[in-house]
Write an enzyme that holds these catalytic residues in place. Structure first.
Site, short mmCIF file in Angstrom:
data_model
loop_
_atom_site.label_atom_id
_atom_site.label_comp_id
_atom_site.label_asym_id
_atom_site.label_seq_id
_atom_site.Cartn_x
_atom_site.Cartn_y
_atom_site.Cartn_z
CG ASP A 40 7.26 59.68 21.16
OD1 ASP A 40 6.84 58.67 20.56
OD2 ASP A 40 8.46 59.99 21.22
CB VAL A 126 8.41 68.99 26.02
CG1 VAL A 126 7.54 68.45 27.13
CG2 VAL A 126 8.68 67.93 24.99
P1 ADP Z 1 6.80 67.96 21.05
O1 ADP Z 1 7.95 67.31 21.76
O2 ADP Z 1 6.91 67.85 19.54
O3 ADP Z 1 6.55 69.35 21.51
P2 ADP Z 1 4.58 66.89 22.65
O4 ADP Z 1 4.09 65.49 22.67
O5 ADP Z 1 5.18 67.43 23.89
O6 ADP Z 1 5.56 67.01 21.38
O7 ADP Z 1 3.37 67.83 22.23
C1 ADP Z 1 2.88 67.95 20.92
C2 ADP Z 1 1.40 68.27 20.98
O8 ADP Z 1 0.66 67.06 21.18
C3 ADP Z 1 0.98 69.20 22.12
O9 ADP Z 1 0.06 70.18 21.61
C4 ADP Z 1 0.29 68.26 23.09
O10 ADP Z 1 -0.71 68.92 23.85
C5 ADP Z 1 -0.34 67.28 22.14
N1 ADP Z 1 -0.74 65.96 22.69
C6 ADP Z 1 -0.32 65.34 23.81
N2 ADP Z 1 -0.94 64.15 23.95
C7 ADP Z 1 -1.78 64.01 22.88
C8 ADP Z 1 -2.70 63.01 22.44
N3 ADP Z 1 -2.90 61.88 23.14
N4 ADP Z 1 -3.39 63.23 21.28
C9 ADP Z 1 -3.20 64.35 20.56
N5 ADP Z 1 -2.34 65.34 20.91
C10 ADP Z 1 -1.65 65.17 22.07
#
Ligand code: ADP
Length: 182
Positions: A40, A126
């Protein structure tokens, strides 16, 4: 055997979703749509401040659903903000809610004529969803959606990191093997 094999339109890749030149990238958003950490944060940083302005006018989004905005400075035309469930152990409809995120995101893509869509591993950061199970749900839902007459050319599943990528690959191989034996 089913013909054609719709899993041919699903591809698993590594890397940063914000760099992808697709019609729509999906964001793993929170229900307030106010931006946050993880993917995000990366999407908001790459899209620029106008993305947050549009998000703040949307009135939030329920868990299991999604809302669409423009992509602003991203190479992608649209961002589909999907709100995944927080993992609480599996007894709070987490699996159904995660499946619903993938379905609803693809429905929004079709409604907006987006033919190429990239997903991150929703809820696998997270929000703590077990990665292998999340990958099965993700691939299962996308494959089922592509089995309909949906006008989608390509779905990229982005595994950010080795564990997520190999979980997605294993889930796709399982779905593929099942299809080929049908
Ligand atoms: P959530 O709150 O839904 O768990 P997160 O952003 O913490 O969302 O993580 C969702 C997934 O996105 C994780 O597998 C994380 O490693 C991955 N992620 C983080 N940054 C990126 C990025 N720039 N591009 C693609 N995936 C990402």
């Amino acid at each position: 055997m089913k013909s054609p094999l719709h899993t041919d339109r699903i591809r698993i890749i590594g890397g940063d979703i914000t760099r992808l030149e697709v019609d729509a990238i999906v964001n793993a958003a929170n229900s307030d749509l106010v931006g946050g950490g993880g993917v995000d944060g990366a999407i908001h940083a790459a899209a620029g401040p106008d993305l947050l302005k549009e998000c703040l006018g949307l009135g939030g989004c329920e868990t299991g659903s999604a809302k669409l905005t423009r992509g602003y400075d991203l190479p992608a035309t649209y961002v589909i903000h999907a709100v995944g469930p927080i993992w609480h152990g599996g007894g709070r409809q987490e699996e159904e809610l995660l499946a619903s995120c993938y379905r609803r995101s693809l429905e929004l893509a079709v409604e907006n004529r987006a033919r190429s869509v990239a997903f991150p591993a929703i809820s696998c950061g997270v929000y703590g969803f077990p990665v292998a199970r999340a990958a099965e749900i993700a691939i299962g839902e996308v494959a089922a959606f592509l089995d309909t007459t949906a006008p989608i050319d390509l779905v990229l599943m982005v595994g950010f990191g080795e564990e997520t990528r190999s979980a997605l690959e294993a889930a796709l191989a399982t779905v593929d093997a099942k299809r080929r034996s049908e």
